[in-house]
Scaffold this motif. Structure first.
Motif, PDB file in Angstrom:
ATOM      1  N   ALA A 152      44.216  63.196  22.686  1.00 23.92           N
ATOM      2  CA  ALA A 152      43.696  64.505  23.104  1.00 23.92           C
ATOM      3  C   ALA A 152      44.449  65.076  24.295  1.00 23.92           C
ATOM      4  CB  ALA A 152      42.208  64.375  23.438  1.00 23.92           C
TER       5      ALA A 152
ATOM      6  N   SER B 170      37.456  57.992  18.216  1.00 23.31           N
ATOM      7  CA  SER B 170      37.165  59.341  18.706  1.00 23.31           C
ATOM      8  C   SER B 170      38.404  60.215  18.797  1.00 23.31           C
ATOM      9  CB  SER B 170      36.502  59.261  20.088  1.00 23.31           C
ATOM     10  OG  SER B 170      37.366  58.632  21.025  1.00 23.31           O
ATOM     11  N   GLU B 171      39.608  59.604  18.700  1.00 25.00           N
ATOM     12  CA  GLU B 171      40.834  60.400  18.749  1.00 25.00           C
ATOM     13  C   GLU B 171      41.039  61.209  17.463  1.00 25.00           C
ATOM     14  OE1 GLU B 171      42.511  61.019  21.246  1.00 25.00           O
ATOM     15  OE2 GLU B 171      42.344  59.366  22.664  1.00 25.00           O
TER      16      GLU B 171
ATOM     17  N   TYR C  39      39.948  63.876  16.096  1.00 23.51           N
ATOM     18  CA  TYR C  39      39.143  65.058  16.451  1.00 23.51           C
ATOM     19  C   TYR C  39      39.643  66.268  15.678  1.00 23.51           C
ATOM     20  CZ  TYR C  39      37.587  69.113  19.097  1.00 23.51           C
ATOM     21  OH  TYR C  39      37.051  70.337  19.448  1.00 23.51           O
TER      22      TYR C  39
ATOM     23  N   ASP D 208      40.407  57.757  10.094  1.00 24.38           N
ATOM     24  CA  ASP D 208      40.196  56.839  11.207  1.00 24.38           C
ATOM     25  C   ASP D 208      40.617  55.441  10.770  1.00 24.38           C
ATOM     26  OD1 ASP D 208      39.281  55.187  13.211  1.00 24.38           O
ATOM     27  OD2 ASP D 208      37.178  55.774  13.056  1.00 24.38           O
TER      28      ASP D 208
END
Length: 281
Positions: free
Chosen positions: A223, A251-252, A254, A267
């Motif tokens: 991010a 969570s990367e 996105y 993922d």
């Protein structure tokens, strides 16, 4: 998951152009982790860690070494670590296999030269923060970068107590002053003619892809890396026929709501994902 893989392969097959954006996550999947204090780091750089207190390769690259002998000991060893096998990693081989027959271009903030090792030609490669196997004048007295493999290899082999012999330290062929690796670790990073030509080729590729079926394949871009992520998301939003595909961990992965309908996120370990894609191809 296989359904999602097939969707990715379908988009790649149909694409007129593929723009690849790569950062640290791709390097990590290939075994190079410049932010980690892991076993590899301790084995390769443990003496630097003990002497200077830095905890990973990135910190070592930005460290203000008290002498040229110590600076070049680190950077030549970093070069040797990045290119220790002198051949492409399996993840880079799979990436090349996936896109080699397509009209593609690469923009990367990785400086480890692994795209070149895998067979990606320089004219299709924009290394936005440089490449650790090239050298430049530290003061930028002239607009040229130099192949540093022989010099860096020699310094990596000939070190004692975290220093290289003074006679091995490269001097600028024009001004006689100090040199540095062509990696953006300070304001001296040379964005000269070669860098500008690579940047222009990247922009030309994007311009020619306008209005066509464009796949933006983002690999391991965190991010915080807005040099790559922001343009990719903006292009996805603006280009009617664009598809944004991001491979990352947790969570990367996105995807903003604005481009969700035109995006695919996977993922997982990038090396494993790319290998599965190549197998299914």
């Amino acid at each position: 998951m296989e359904k999602k893989y097939q969707e990715v392969l379908s988009k790649i097959k149909q694409a007129d152009s593929i723009l690849i954006g790569a950062s640290n996550g791709l390097a990590i999947s290939g075994g190079i982790h410049i932010f980690a204090e892991n076993a590899d780091f301790i084995e390769q750089f443990g003496d630097f860690c003990e002497k200077y207190g830095f905890r990973n390769i990135v910190q070592g690259a930005f460290y203000p070494y008290p002498s040229e002998e110590e600076k070049w000991a680190f950077f030549s060893r970093m070069y040797a670590y990045f290119l220790k096998n002198k051949e492409a990693s399996p993840v880079m081989k799979d990436l090349y296999e996936l896109v080699k027959d397509k009209n593609y271009h690469v923009v990367t903030s990785n400086t480890d030269s692994h795209f070149t090792l895998a067979g990606f030609p320089n004219e299709r490669l924009f290394e936005i923060e440089g490449n650790s196997r090239y050298l430049q004048c530290s003061s930028g007295c002239h607009d040229q970068i130099y192949q540093g493999d022989e010099i860096l290899s020699d310094m990596a082999r000939n070190q004692e107590d975290g220093r290289v012999p003074s006679q091995l330290i490269p001097k600028c062929p024009k001004c006689g002053g100090p040199m540095q690796v062509h990696v953006e670790v300070d304001r001296n990073f040379l964005k000269g003619e070669e860098w500008q030509m690579s940047f222009q080729a990247y922009k030309d590729f994007i311009e020619k892809a306008h209005g066509k079926k464009l796949v933006l394949l983002e690999l391991g871009v965190g991010a915080r890396n807005q040099l790559i992520k922001a343009p990719f998301m903006n292009m996805t939003n603006q280009e009617e026929n664009a598809t944004y595909i991001t491979l990352n961990m947790g969570s990367e992965v996105y995807i903003p709501e604005e481009i969700a309908a035109k995006s695919i996120g996977i993922d997982g370990n990038i090396a494993e994902v790319l290998h599965q894609l190549v197998q299914l191809k």
